[in-house]
Design a protein around this motif. Sequence first.
Motif, PDB file in Angstrom:
ATOM      1  N   ILE A   4       2.086   8.805  -1.763  1.00 53.66           N
ATOM      2  CA  ILE A   4       3.137   9.825  -1.834  1.00 53.66           C
ATOM      3  C   ILE A   4       4.156   9.395  -2.880  1.00 53.66           C
ATOM      4  N   LYS A   5       4.691  10.356  -3.606  1.00 52.42           N
ATOM      5  CA  LYS A   5       5.672  10.053  -4.652  1.00 52.42           C
ATOM      6  C   LYS A   5       6.932   9.417  -4.067  1.00 52.42           C
ATOM      7  N   THR A  10      12.501   8.714   1.642  1.00 53.75           N
ATOM      8  CA  THR A  10      13.416   8.906   2.769  1.00 53.75           C
ATOM      9  C   THR A  10      12.828   9.873   3.791  1.00 53.75           C
ATOM     10  N   LEU A  11      12.181  10.913   3.342  1.00 51.95           N
ATOM     11  CA  LEU A  11      11.571  11.881   4.249  1.00 51.95           C
ATOM     12  C   LEU A  11      10.413  11.254   5.037  1.00 51.95           C
ATOM     13  N   VAL A  12       9.566  10.489   4.358  1.00 51.65           N
ATOM     14  CA  VAL A  12       8.438   9.835   5.036  1.00 51.65           C
ATOM     15  C   VAL A  12       8.961   8.773   6.003  1.00 51.65           C
ATOM     16  N   PHE A  13       9.976   8.018   5.577  1.00 49.56           N
ATOM     17  CA  PHE A  13      10.603   7.035   6.465  1.00 49.56           C
ATOM     18  C   PHE A  13      11.136   7.722   7.719  1.00 49.56           C
ATOM     19  N   ALA A  14      11.831   8.839   7.540  1.00 48.63           N
ATOM     20  CA  ALA A  14      12.398   9.578   8.670  1.00 48.63           C
ATOM     21  C   ALA A  14      11.299  10.091   9.593  1.00 48.63           C
ATOM     22  N   LEU A  15      10.195  10.531   9.030  1.00 45.15           N
ATOM     23  CA  LEU A  15       9.076  11.003   9.831  1.00 45.15           C
ATOM     24  C   LEU A  15       8.562   9.895  10.751  1.00 45.15           C
ATOM     25  N   PHE A  16       8.277   8.726  10.176  1.00 45.76           N
ATOM     26  CA  PHE A  16       7.765   7.610  10.974  1.00 45.76           C
ATOM     27  C   PHE A  16       8.801   7.074  11.958  1.00 45.76           C
TER      28      PHE A  16
END
Length: 79
Positions: A4-5, A10-16
């Motif tokens: 993922i770019k 921050t969005l992927v971190f927030a998801l996990f």
Amino acid sequence: MTRIKRRYYTLVFALFMSFFMSTLMSGVVTLINTGLSEGFVERWLRAGIAAWVIAFPLVSLIAPLAHRLTRRLVEPGGD
């Protein structure tokens, strides 16, 4: 494997983070409130999903602030 770019970090971190924390905390709170009785897993899953729906947007908004505060408190560089 496709990655993922960086701009979505921050969005992927927030998801996990929101998934792990809401799942674990809803499990603990469900266990404390109802005990390990029949239907525990179903109650936990229902509570976990409800918590995650709230936690994901909140973590998405709060994560940048938490990162900034952490950078101010922690010394830069190696150990």
